[in-house]
Design an enzyme around this catalytic site. Sequence first.
Site, PDB file in Angstrom:
ATOM      1  CG  ASP A 407     103.550  78.819  89.130  1.00 29.79           C
ATOM      2  OD1 ASP A 407     104.284  79.926  88.655  1.00 29.79           O
ATOM      3  OD2 ASP A 407     104.949  77.801  88.545  1.00 29.79           O
ATOM      4  CD  GLU A 410     102.695  84.569  83.770  1.00 26.76           C
ATOM      5  OE1 GLU A 410     102.723  82.645  83.791  1.00 26.76           O
ATOM      6  OE2 GLU A 410     103.228  84.642  85.625  1.00 26.76           O
ATOM      7  CG  ASP A 485     110.667  81.037  87.565  1.00 28.66           C
ATOM      8  OD1 ASP A 485     110.527  81.080  89.418  1.00 28.66           O
ATOM      9  OD2 ASP A 485     110.591  80.393  86.573  1.00 28.66           O
TER      10      ASP A 485
HETATM   11  C1  GLC Z   1     107.723  77.722  88.016  1.00 28.64           C
HETATM   12  C2  GLC Z   1     107.217  79.126  89.215  1.00 28.64           C
HETATM   13  C3  GLC Z   1     108.364  78.034  89.960  1.00 28.64           C
HETATM   14  C4  GLC Z   1     108.182  76.951  89.899  1.00 28.64           C
HETATM   15  C5  GLC Z   1     107.985  76.244  88.772  1.00 28.64           C
HETATM   16  C6  GLC Z   1     107.866  74.709  88.924  1.00 28.64           C
HETATM   17  O1  GLC Z   1     109.206  78.288  87.441  1.00 28.64           O
HETATM   18  O2  GLC Z   1     107.769  80.283  88.508  1.00 28.64           O
HETATM   19  O3  GLC Z   1     107.974  79.134  91.725  1.00 28.64           O
HETATM   20  O4  GLC Z   1     108.888  76.017  90.735  1.00 28.64           O
HETATM   21  O5  GLC Z   1     107.312  76.516  87.997  1.00 28.64           O
HETATM   22  O6  GLC Z   1     106.566  75.360  88.830  1.00 28.64           O
END
Ligand code: GLC
Length: 805
Positions: A407, A410, A485
Amino acid sequence: MILNTELENKGNQFPSKIISYKKDVDTLYFTSENNVVLQLTIQRDSVLRFRYTTTSIFENDFSYAITRYASRGFNHLEVTEDDSKYIITTSKLICHISKEDMRKSIFDAKDNTLISEDELGFHWEESYEFGGNIVKMSKNSQEKESYYGLGDKPVPLNLKSKRFENWVTDSYAFNKDTDPIYKAIPFYTGLHHGKAYGIFFDNTFRSFFDFCQERRNVTSFWAQGGEMNYYFIYGPEMEEVVSNYTDLTGKPHELPPLWALGYHQCKWSYYPESNVKEVTNKFRDLKIPCDAIYLDIDYMEGFRCFTWNTDYFPDPKRMVKELSDNGFKTVAIIDPGIKIDKDYSVFKEGLEKDYFCKRADGPYMKGKVWPGECYFPDFTKPEVREWWSGLFKELIEEIGVKGVWNDMNEPAIMDVPGKTFPDDVRHDYDGNECSHRKAHNIYGMQMARATYQGLKKFSYPKRPFVITRAAYSGTQRYTSTWTGDNVASWEHLTIANLQAQRMCMSGFSFVGSDIGGFAEQPNGELYARWIQLGIFHPFCRTHSSGDHGDQEPWAFGENITDIVRKFIEIRYQLLPYLYTAFWRYATEGIPILKSLVLYDQADVQTHYRNDEFVFGEKILACPITEPNAKGRRMYVPEGNWYNFWDNTLVKGGNEVWVDADLDSMPIFVKEGAIIPKYPIQQYVGEKVIGELHLDVFYKLGKEKSQVYEDAEDGFDYKKGRFSLRNFNLLGKEDSLTIQQFKSGKFITSYETFEINLIGLPFEIRKVEVDNVKIDLDSCLKGNVLVITKEFTELRIISKKAVILE
Ligand code: GLC
């Protein structure tokens, strides 16, 4: 302000007339008077690569997107010229290159239809600030041309009249039309005169596509640096365009383990261990199938990657084992930011080995993420990827975690305007050193690649499972993905449908959304409708931010729980069908979801449809995306379709009303289809499959179906241990014949098929298996026939036909 007026006034520059031409096997070079060189490579008869330099020298030819397994070779190549142009002919295409100004036109070699034509063609502007060029390409839009693709853009499928940017961006609670968001997939398909072609602009800098927005008849694309380097990919079928693009940028290196196609449950975060167990046990108590449980960032010690918070998880190995004994695979999150902490081993090692990204003048790239101030590995360096992959040893090999979730790659940085690294950060780019302007769009991809390499090594002999948020073209080789998200709103349910279809037509089929929405909370109705769509997405996971209440299947009352269970059960029954579609994707690059335009481009009614899609080859689904609906109108494509719920026949080529109360949704099966089904299992492997159920949907005429199976995990299938059944169905007025051609060395656990004959227009009188009449009293109940899996030809014969014999 540029004070050098010479530079300022230059503006757009263009190639001048061609003064020389050279051919080197499959590559042609055209040089203009003003030192522009166009390098044209014949990759395949239907795939041409165009690459330009304005300095007469090309940069090192390096791409993270193009796979080394891409097909190469062509049947025919002929280059001729006349006074005004060069003419390049392959067996599929004819390309004209104007001697005057290097502009190109590409035609279908069979019927001479003009497919793509440069408007200004290649042009460029010098970049005073960064050096090099802003490279541009413009093309005339053809009559009634439509455009599709570009990855995860949250907009209706047809991109005409819009402009887009490719720059992977953390986009919490993005919206319809937000651009750019998490992915950069600079590939689109154009469709006109019934013919489709694709353009893949393999340039990782911030890039833009304009589909007749700025000028009504012009499509253009450009990037803020790098080369004008693009592939023209001909169809003429859209499915061929996508599969050729996927061939170029890569298919998944292996099939996912079958459990990864089951249902996954996630939240930010399930902790401590007792909470994880409570959730997993509840799935089993309520008999809702589920294969994977996710650990979000709170499992770590202060958000340090590769550590555990031992207050919450005192013995992760034991917990993961207990979950596994209960059929749950554990998937853990790993982010790129490494906390600056001199007592943290990963940080210390990264620092010692000089693996972290640095700013242009030498300091480390420092940025805030969940753990606070962090440094970031330069995943574009081979040694760093190797190191990173090794870090998974304990998590995977010792503790037994089965999948990793990447995650914030980017990379996302908090509390800064651009939400990411500044432009000046340096990257190795596999020995082609560069700034973040060039590496940004592939940073997340290279992280997912390094993670994949770790999982591949330490999960062996099982298959790796990785999921990523950021992606560039080619990332599909290593990992699955989700759409980031999103929000618990009806509009986002529509967006999830658009994004999943768009990703599939952009070569990346292993995709799903956060079911129910990540931000905010859905009500039961929205959640149920989202599950209904989600079971038709290749990746099927509920996830939520957790701070707006619970989002498990049972969080919305019994009625909703029952609906959710019913749909997840359908997913589990359809696993062999979905697995077969995945196998086709992984071997031939055929998208798992087919938007109607991709399914039937000849029917112009499909060109602007958004909601309906074909799941695999034969199932048509259309989500309900409005509250209080009792059904909806939808377009059913040409052909006859059986309603999934009551087997009534619907004639396609029409818009129809379909009833769908909250416990239903519009689903249809193509006539002639043979759909394999497994029994409902609480998780993959819970049951030994004792019989393969086949729903056979009668058709007057012919239809082909396939069923692919293997050991559901491991790599033996690569050595021929798979089972592929090709079925040919032939329906006549008074008989139905099914031929089976089997290949592969895998022996399936079952011995018999349970064949459910749907829509037979006659009463069964006689059944022959390989020309031998079988005893109907013991094999046939109603229209359900139980026979050996080994048959080559099955004939089902009516009374009338028996009399005639
Ligand atoms: C980001 C991710 C989400 C995750 C969060 C905490 O917002 O996109 O899926 O739960 O981080 O790790």
